[in-house]
Write an enzyme that holds these catalytic residues in place. Sequence first.
Site, PDB file in Angstrom:
ATOM      1  CG  HIS A 210     101.754  52.243  58.198  1.00  0.00           C
ATOM      2  ND1 HIS A 210     101.868  51.039  57.555  1.00  0.00           N
ATOM      3  CD2 HIS A 210     101.191  53.098  57.310  1.00  0.00           C
ATOM      4  CE1 HIS A 210     101.413  51.147  56.311  1.00  0.00           C
ATOM      5  NE2 HIS A 210     100.997  52.396  56.142  1.00  0.00           N
TER       6      HIS A 210
ATOM      7  CG  ASP B 134     107.045  47.986  67.111  1.00  0.00           C
ATOM      8  OD1 ASP B 134     106.858  48.958  66.364  1.00  0.00           O
ATOM      9  OD2 ASP B 134     108.096  47.331  67.130  1.00  0.00           O
TER      10      ASP B 134
END
Length: 790
Positions: free
Chosen positions: A177, A384
């Site tokens: 993730h 990110d």
Amino acid sequence: MPPMTEVEKKPGKLIVISNRLPITLTKDCDSWSVKLSSGGLVTALSGLKKEYPFTWVGWPGQDFSSTEKTKISNLLMENSCVPVFLDDKIADLHYNGFSNSVLWPLFHYHPAEMNFEDRAWEAYKAANEAFAKVVLSIAEEGDLIWIHDYHLMLLAQILQKGFKSKRKNIKIGWFLHTPFPSSEIFRILPVRQEILEGVLAADLIGFHTLEYSRHFISSCTRVLGLQSGSESVEYEGRNVRIGTFPIGIDPTTFIEAQKTPAVSDRIKDFKSRFKNKKIIVGVDRLDYIKGVPQKFLAYENLLKKHPEYIGNVVLVQVAVPSRGDVEEYQELMVNVNELVGLINGKYATIEYTPIHFLYKSVDFTELVSIYTTADVCLITSTRDGMNLVSYEYIACQNENNGVLVLSEFTGAASSLNGSLIVNPWDIDQVSESLHNALSMDTKSKARNYRMLSKYVNKHTAAYWGVSYVKALNKTNGSMYSVYKTQKLDPRYVQHEFMSAQGIRTIFISYDGTLCKTQDIPELAVPKEEEISMIKSLSLLPNTLLYISSGRSRDELVSWFGDLNVGLISEHGCFFRHPPNLNLRRKHLNSNGNLKEPSKFITHALQYGHPIEIDNGWFKLLNGNKASWKETVLPLLQHYTERTPGSLITMKEVTITWHYRLADPEFGLFQANELQNDLEKVLAHLPLSVSMGNRALEIKPSLCTVVTAVKNILANLFQSDSKVDFIMIGGSSKQDELLFNYLNNDTSVAQIDHQISFTVGKKQTEAEFFVPDVKSVMKILESMACTPAAD
């Protein structure tokens, strides 16, 4: 959402594994209660649960006494959760000591923030072992296992070893993730090899973006030296699939919340408070990867360059506290507070505050209300994984068509066409994009928003989860077949060897089997102990040892010419029997024509005509014409000149282009390009172009090691003694052809004792595997030391 058939829905149960369980446990007197936690993964998987129920395995967040563990386990089981209990020290070192002090900063391109300690690494391994123990206790045949994130990068490998002993056909997926860094960054990690090998035990490895997938594949190529494709990595003889699965949100949750009285009232409050002002919203966890200081500097630059916005634009920044006990985060908080004070001090008035800074978590009502009211959402992450704030903002802008200004270093940037993409380090560019967003006309905003909304509403969290599970279910579960292959026991070899009543034949490959593969082929000279072992084995009664290689005849003779061993050169183009073997060659007359044919010999000669040439050597093809070499040599030289570290090896029949010393990625790229070019040039000729271990070989199609072995056995079957034992050992793709031959060719069924093994754990046609070259020597030793040697 992609449809799912009944077959796809029920392959077995689904087990989801993450570091934390999706619950919060609270104790009231002597009883415990469970509440669903908030978090990106919890929210994302809530959509999957509607389509595909699953059991969630994870750490419950704290340690418990022995008596409490049973109560907690039963309580969690009622909520489809299974706890992994870790003592406080292991939990802290695993989570804070390694996962968040080593992997997190490294994966987000902050290697200077890494703090690697051996004790933290040991705790990380121990935690992964603890997770594996729990999963092994509940997993059953046909289950799907989905492992999440960087906290559990060793788990797939540990599970596969456990399932091997239990013979369970279970498919394992792993999903990251966060970003996966470029290989140049990843190679900094001291335990880089262990981490990659841990993940590669999975059947499907998933990332949010194609960029992260490419970086992972590149690291596997550069760190482990593995062959790879655009969507796979070849590891231990199998293709591990690498997939891209962008995560999403559940937009309906936000749309439904907008209809509630609480949100409606709060929206009115915001509109009244910020009347006649444009609102820029930022929602970030206060982490050094989120680029909050860069955001404030760009906003200040906007006010400086466009003073018309002073008093007319506000930035509402929600900063969710994160890891406040870590020094780097404390320093970040000080820096952010100073910037807020400086900007507000410079531009604020009694009526106007440029930055409204909230250092706290806000509830869902507040979040939806500010998203709905804001004219612009500004995201300036320096790195990110995905950033779902961008999706949440879009979900709430169905009426206002707000503008999204999005950092190019977020995973979402590759998907959200219609947003204004910026480099957060370029303060001028970000401030100018803010100006464009605030001044954008209604038509342009509506056009951009349609593209954004279409994507967000299609690629939901449920879509992501179901897509991944479908892809995992469709994988072939190749690790199961890899681990089904049994390790060859020297005692079994010795028993079969001694039980044979006739000729005992042994075919062993050289490079990668008898000797470790060397980057420089000339360095792979057999050692004295290897020569001694081969000599001992070759002198056993009724024992014939053949050494097979892609090397030239001269090279093999220089190493083994004084021994009583047979040799197969250039992967089957030439072969000779052991010098002391007296064969009555009844099947060939002086002209090379068949005489006194047998079924076995006829079968062998269909695939090549062995012609005796010199010193006992046979060649599979007549004539010495090799005009094709003149055609391909310029092309090979062209690629050699442009691929540093590559070289050409010319042999009697074959040509090999090696790239073992070349840059791994560039060498593989060049090899694929060369193979395509050669196949075009040689399409009209009976030649084959095959890719080996960082080498590309060109040779006549009929010249294979299988053909050579068939002809050798044909000779032996015409002798007076019966062939009663055959063992074939190898490690390459060429050897797999031999294993397949041994398994499927009826002509060798008359041989009672058959053994085939490959070196290394991989998908193979061989019956057994041995771990390494040293183990091969132990196998040979088990035969050399049999009573038959006396």
